[in-house]
Write a protein that holds these residues in place. Structure first.
Motif: not given
Length: 284
Positions: A235-248
């Motif tokens: 959670m220190l990485h903003r890309r992972l605070v919310r899931d933005y990815e099209t693919l799991p």
């Protein structure tokens, strides 16, 4: 062209030396399959730096700064490393090295399982989302397995409605397939008898660690605090605070990238810069 200024997320020389062999071996194998045999003109270190920058800051691919390779080039390499399992393999190699550096056996015998539900962005396909009824969150659920040091041993990302039992079975299978030495794991009470029985079939003793009776609010749970700390690192990485990815699978790859960076720092004795630290200066 003059060297660019460094970003806080850039790899140090020491960390790059840990990561480079895996990426260069992959690159050589790819070049050997080329009809022309022409070497690639892309700096793999800069590609990996760009991925770390995106992971840490949470920006979209198209917003990568122009002093990195183009976002199309960076994404091409990222997708290839994701789909060919290079990121997972690199992460697990570093896990073994970090364990050896701590005086442990490279192959772990014990692990901890946990899950984390996060909201998804509006770009995520509805088919790969779900609702976690317990936490009342619409999104995806991450399942991770760490060793007793908090280093990643397995990860899976699914729609949030999938039960912890279903994730637990998947995680145990994945972890045991990669680390045959595993014989013990600790889980919270969200993992029921199904996971315990499945673990026994794999030769893994699954111990449920309940909360302390009568204790309200947060408290440190035996063994489980290690994996909870690892989830906190994500959670220190903003890309992972919310899931933005099209693919799991892209979500899983982003988790591998975090742990590759963290584990490499653990081996080299480096720390993650914070907003309190002075800005890095480029050293020619």
């Amino acid at each position: 062209m003059s060297p660019r200024k460094t970003y806080p997320s850039d790899l140090s020389d020491a960390r790059w030396e840990l990561i480079a062999p895996t990426l260069r071996t992959w690159q050589k194998a790819r070049l050997d399959r080329r009809p022309t045999g022409q070497p690639a003109q892309v700096d793999l270190r800069e590609v990996f730096n760009a991925i770390l920058y995106l992971n840490r800051t949470g920006i979209p691919w198209r917003y990568l700064p122009h002093d990195f390779p183009s976002h199309n080039t960076v994404y091409f390499y990222y997708a290839a490393w994701r789909d060919e399992g290079i990121l997972a393999r690199l992460g697990y190699t570093l896990t073994s090295l970090a364990r050896a550096a701590e005086g442990r056996e490279p192959e772990p015998t014990a692990c901890i399982l946990d899950t984390q539900t996060v909201k998804t962005s509006t770009d995520v396909p509805l088919a790969s989302q779900g609702t976690d009824a317990g936490k009342k969150i619409v999104g995806r659920k991450r399942g991770v397995v760490t060793d007793t040091l908090g280093l990643l041993l397995a990860v899976t990302v699914t729609a949030a409605h999938l039960s912890d039992n279903a994730l637990g079975i998947r995680l145990l299978d994945q972890a045991k397939n990669t680390w045959q030495s595993l014989s013990k794991t600790w889980v919270d009470k969200g993992f029921k008898n199904t996971v315990v029985e499945h673990g026994a079939a794999l030769g893994i003793d699954v111990e449920v660690v309940p909360r302390k009776t009568g204790t309200r609010g947060f408290h440190v749970a035996k063994r489980r605090w290690v994996v909870e700390r690892s989830l906190g690192w994500l959670m220190l990485h903003r890309r992972l605070v919310r899931d933005y990815e099209t693919l799991p699978t892209s979500s899983e790859a982003m988790i591998h990238i975090v742990m590759i960076d963290n584990t490499a720092k653990r081996i080299t004795g480096e720390t993650t810069p914070t907003w309190r630290d002075p800005p890095l200066e480029h050293k020619p």
